[in-house]
Design an enzyme around this catalytic site. Structure first.
Site, PDB file in Angstrom:
ATOM      1  N   GLU A 148       0.842  -1.196   0.000  1.00  0.00           N
ATOM      2  CA  GLU A 148       0.000   0.000   0.000  1.00  0.00           C
ATOM      3  C   GLU A 148       0.872   1.238   0.000  1.00  0.00           C
ATOM      4  OE1 GLU A 148      -3.086  -2.127   3.174  1.00  0.00           O
ATOM      5  OE2 GLU A 148      -1.992  -0.304   3.686  1.00  0.00           O
ATOM      6  N   LYS A 150       2.390   4.520   1.465  1.00  0.00           N
ATOM      7  CA  LYS A 150       2.606   4.991   2.843  1.00  0.00           C
ATOM      8  C   LYS A 150       2.184   6.453   2.885  1.00  0.00           C
ATOM      9  CE  LYS A 150       5.993   5.337   6.581  1.00  0.00           C
ATOM     10  NZ  LYS A 150       5.735   6.746   6.858  1.00  0.00           N
ATOM     11  N   ASP A 152       1.355  10.183   3.935  1.00  0.00           N
ATOM     12  CA  ASP A 152       2.033  11.154   4.794  1.00  0.00           C
ATOM     13  C   ASP A 152       0.984  12.060   5.418  1.00  0.00           C
ATOM     14  OD1 ASP A 152       4.054  12.460   6.071  1.00  0.00           O
ATOM     15  OD2 ASP A 152       4.702  13.630   4.352  1.00  0.00           O
ATOM     16  N   TYR A 259      -7.173   1.468   6.278  1.00  0.00           N
ATOM     17  CA  TYR A 259      -6.343   0.354   5.828  1.00  0.00           C
ATOM     18  C   TYR A 259      -6.177  -0.759   6.857  1.00  0.00           C
ATOM     19  CZ  TYR A 259      -3.091   3.399   8.342  1.00  0.00           C
ATOM     20  OH  TYR A 259      -2.502   4.214   9.279  1.00  0.00           O
ATOM     21  N   LYS A 352      10.904   3.148   2.235  1.00  0.00           N
ATOM     22  CA  LYS A 352      10.802   4.591   2.026  1.00  0.00           C
ATOM     23  C   LYS A 352      11.339   5.034   0.661  1.00  0.00           C
ATOM     24  CE  LYS A 352       9.711   7.088   4.906  1.00  0.00           C
ATOM     25  NZ  LYS A 352      10.437   7.613   6.061  1.00  0.00           N
ATOM     26  N   CYS A 443      37.725  31.195  14.185  1.00  0.00           N
ATOM     27  CA  CYS A 443      36.288  31.331  14.451  1.00  0.00           C
ATOM     28  C   CYS A 443      35.766  32.643  13.862  1.00  0.00           C
ATOM     29  CB  CYS A 443      36.042  31.297  15.956  1.00  0.00           C
ATOM     30  SG  CYS A 443      34.329  31.648  16.438  1.00  0.00           S
ATOM     31  N   CYS A 446      34.783  34.946  17.240  1.00  0.00           N
ATOM     32  CA  CYS A 446      35.746  35.451  18.216  1.00  0.00           C
ATOM     33  C   CYS A 446      37.194  35.454  17.719  1.00  0.00           C
ATOM     34  CB  CYS A 446      35.660  34.639  19.510  1.00  0.00           C
ATOM     35  SG  CYS A 446      36.296  32.949  19.365  1.00  0.00           S
ATOM     36  N   CYS A 459      35.469  25.754  17.362  1.00  0.00           N
ATOM     37  CA  CYS A 459      36.139  26.964  17.817  1.00  0.00           C
ATOM     38  C   CYS A 459      36.786  26.662  19.162  1.00  0.00           C
ATOM     39  CB  CYS A 459      35.127  28.103  17.966  1.00  0.00           C
ATOM     40  SG  CYS A 459      35.708  29.490  18.967  1.00  0.00           S
ATOM     41  N   CYS A 465      34.132  32.867  23.806  1.00  0.00           N
ATOM     42  CA  CYS A 465      33.529  33.115  22.494  1.00  0.00           C
ATOM     43  C   CYS A 465      32.102  33.594  22.676  1.00  0.00           C
ATOM     44  CB  CYS A 465      33.554  31.833  21.654  1.00  0.00           C
ATOM     45  SG  CYS A 465      32.796  32.013  20.024  1.00  0.00           S
TER      46      CYS A 465
END
Length: 720
Positions: A148, A150, A152, A259, A352, A443, A446, A459, A465
């Site tokens: 069947e 699936k 959503d 179902y 899926k 970073c 900083c 970092c 920071c």
């Protein structure tokens, strides 16, 4: 900037189960190291984070209809949690691996389901589907499958008595769901009265959804009315069904496919319950319940795989959203024999679809900094519609991902929404640059050096920071830290914007700025006084909590407790060398090096010195003599005891002993409860560690003047 702040659409105040800094909430790195590379303490800490994150993801998906991660990412997090629990014999009581996700809303009444509404296992790989088939045939022999789409949408239970509609509920936690009887009654495709020959009692499972064409029309109407459009049909359906205003629900174009039969009762003259999944669909259709004509009965797993591939080719032509196919064993007697786990049916599997994708241009790449210092590159895109959602940014994950893709500003890239939720760059289809984006060596916030830990960049600015400072304060005050009530993410942000809290030590200066605090919007004298009381109470925190609150990389609650027990005082932990740190239970070379680097950093040291001018962490020197009746005793627990395992471990530690997560040559006893794990018993046998059952353990404690099981009232009195 926290993980959540990297995605502006997520409000930390909306979180119910997880700390905002949980690394498995938004854009999590699901590329895990092997379980055998983890210490028991690290595994327990990771499992605790995963449990909180999975609960949050379940809540956001099932209850809020506003998921934070892609389906496949969720599947990877869930699978990792299952692996950790199995590999380290972790206590699964209350774990989301043992239950269906979701919960009921307070505003709606709750309904107990006729039969548990479980989930199904899923994968996007054909080999996993074939493994499912092999297990099924090994247990019940050759079978046919019903395939069947699936859907959503939002799963519901609908109940009919004497052929009349009486109630409906959402799936909720699988056992109980929200009462949406009035809301579902407005769905025109759901009949008030069944057709044909029906049983005295019927409970059916279906999926509520909004057709795609109706969704587009409804969104157009919302925009024309000056309202925000819905992001996708699934969110629109789920949000609509939980509307308290039934008239508003009736205005929205909901539909439903049925179902599965959950309950069937008929007297001797009534119709017999269908004995197969295929017969169920025919029966539901005959009763006037909407079923999908694209379902098929197939003879083997290869035909099921072909069905999925054929349906995927039709996906864009369907008038409803699907994200894969469901493959069910047809024979109901075989399904009963296969049974179910606490969370999922063992007779069904979801195969899926891959994520949708489109091509667009990378306009820029920005690098964001999270609380832990993790640097996350994000591609800013020429906006493109991907599966009905406008995407203007996509994660690039880490420097290794950038190098692997070879992506840079100006390139044409394929963008997909993994699980149709989180956008990410899948590939470069047209390179317009000579080399990949140059990841910064310092970073961007900083200016501190950037270091690599495997594929991830960090970092090194630590507590100094600015990007990490706000999240450091939130973590310090969280349940995983000092549990300072009233200092959530929103309030910390407000305090920073008002200039009241820049760094951790500033928290303890708030009592001297009471009037400024009270003048903030939404505060007042009472709120300010309550927070100041909480802060004053946190000036002498327990050492383990203080260590955990500092956010030292790789130091969670378990490691913090072990460090506190070994060294006794904060200064002793702070000054310990790597060799000394490695002597601590469950602290390996990597953790020892990380702890040492944290304390050696000049910026961190300056913040800590300032913090310690206001805070005096309690010392936890091990007690000796009569005060420590379990001094020198090391035990490991496995299986279920008459008390929670955590309570048993706390008792041992409180009385001077050591309760560890794994068996080693230093273990004195393995205490074995009901349904014990095999791995710890095997390790005990290998190490020559004697086993005790709970009664024998109680006798051992009695010899040392300790009663078992722990008396809760005595424990509370001792804590007071």
């Amino acid at each position: 900037m926290s993980h959540l702040e990297e995605h502006a659409e997520v409000d930390p105040a909306d979180l119910r189960f997880a700390d905002p800094d949980n690394p498995y909430l938004v854009d999590p790195d699901a590329d895990f190291e092997p379980t055998d590379a983890l210490s028991p303490a690290a595994a327990a800490d990771q499992a605790a984070l995963l449990r909180d994150a999975v609960r949050e993801h379940d809540y956001r998906y099932y209850t809020r209809a506003d998921p934070l991660v892609a389906d496949r990412t969720y599947d990877a997090l869930f699978a990792r949690l299952e692996d950790l629990e199995a590999a380290f014999d972790l206590d699964t009581a209350g774990s989301p691996t043992q239950a269906v996700g979701g919960e009921t809303l307070d505003e709606l009444g709750s309904v107990e389901h006729v039969r548990p509404m479980r989930s199904i296992d899923q994968s996007g790989e054909a080999d996993d589907v074939r493994e499912f088939d092999e297990r099924v045939r090994r247990e019940v022999g050759d079978v046919e499958y019903v395939c069947e789409p699936k859907f959503d949408g939002l799963s519901v239970e609908v109940v009919y008595e004497d052929g009349r509609y009486v109630r409906a509920s959402t799936r909720g936690d699988g056992e109980t769901g929200d009462d949406v009887t009035a809301q579902v009654r407005t769905i025109r495709s759901i009949p008030e009265r069944l057709s044909g020959e029906y049983p005295d009692f019927l409970a059916v499972r279906g999926e509520v959804f909004i057709p795609r064409d109706a969704f587009q029309r409804h969104n157009r109407e919302r925009v024309e009315a000056g309202e925000e459009p819905f992001a996708n049909p699934r969110n629109a359906a789920a949000g609509t069904l939980r509307q308290l205003d039934v008239d508003a629900v009736a205005e929205r174009p909901l539909d439903c496919f049925f179902y599965d039969v959950l309950g069937w009762e008929a007297d001797g003259d009534g119709p017999a319950e269908p004995d197969s999944q295929w017969a169920e669909l025919s029966t539901l259709d005959a009763l006037g319940l909407h079923t999908d004509s694209r379902a098929e009965l197939v003879g083997d797993v290869e035909a099921a795989v072909d069905y999925r591939d054929d349906l995927m080719a039709e996906r864009e032509r369907l008038n409803y959203e699907i994200d894969g196919v469901v493959i069910k064993v047809n024979d109901r007697a075989a399904c009963e024999e296969l049974g179910a786990t606490a969370r999922s049916y063992r007779w069904a599997f979801a195969y899926k679809f891959p994520a949708r994708s489109e091509v667009t241009t990378v306009e820029d790449v920005v690098v964001q900094v999270g609380r832990t210092g993790r640097l996350t590159p994000v591609a800013l895109l020429d906006p493109v519609d991907v599966g009905g959602v406008t995407v203007s940014r996509a994660t690039l994950h880490n420097p290794d991902e950038i190098a692997a893709l070879g992506v840079n500003v100006g390139d044409r890239v394929r963008v997909k929404r993994a699980g149709d939720v989180i956008p990410q760059v899948d590939e470069v289809v047209e390179s317009r640059s000579d080399e990949p984006f140059a990841f910064p060596e310092t970073c961007p916030v900083c200016g501190s050096d950037v270091e690599r830990d495997g594929p991830v960049a960090f970092c090194t600015g630590g507590l100094t920071c600015e990007a990490q400072a706000e999240r450091a304060v939130v973590h310090y005050a969280s349940r995983g830290g000092l549990d300072i009530e009233g200092l959530g993410a929103e309030r910390v942000e407000q305090l920073r914007e008002a200039g009241l809290v820049e760094r951790l030590p500033d928290l303890y200066r708030l009592p001297g700025r009471r009037d400024e605090l009270a003048d903030l919007e939404g505060w007042g004298e009472t709120s300010a006084g309550n927070l100041i009381d909480e802060i004053e109470a946190a000036r002498e925190p327990p050492l383990p909590a203080f260590l955990a609150a500092l956010g030292i990389p790789k130091v969670g609650g378990s490691t913090a407790r072990n460090l506190a027990r070994r060294f006794g005082s904060f200064e002793a932990v702070r000054s310990a060398g790597e060799a000394e740190l490695r002597e601590v239970d469950d602290v390996g070379p990597t953790v020892a090096e990380t702890v040492r680097e944290f304390f050696d950093d000049e910026g961190n040291a300056a913040v800590l010195d300032d913090l310690l001018a206001h805070v005096a962490p309690e010392e936890t020197e091990p007690r000796a003599g009569d005060d420590a009746p379990l001094d020198g005793l090391t035990v490991v627990f496995t299986g279920s005891l008459s008390v929670p395992r955590g309570d048993a471990e706390d008792l041992v530690r409180r009385l001077g002993g050591d309760a560890t997560g794994s068996v080693s040559g230093n273990t004195d006893y393995l205490v074995v409860g009901d349904d014990p794990g095999a791995s710890k018993r095997s390790d005990a046998d290998d190490e020559g560690v004697p086993e005790l059952n709970e009664d024998e353990f109680a006798d051992l404690l009695a010899e040392r003047g300790v009663s078992w099981p722990p008396d809760q009232e005595e424990e509370e009195e001792e804590e007071e």
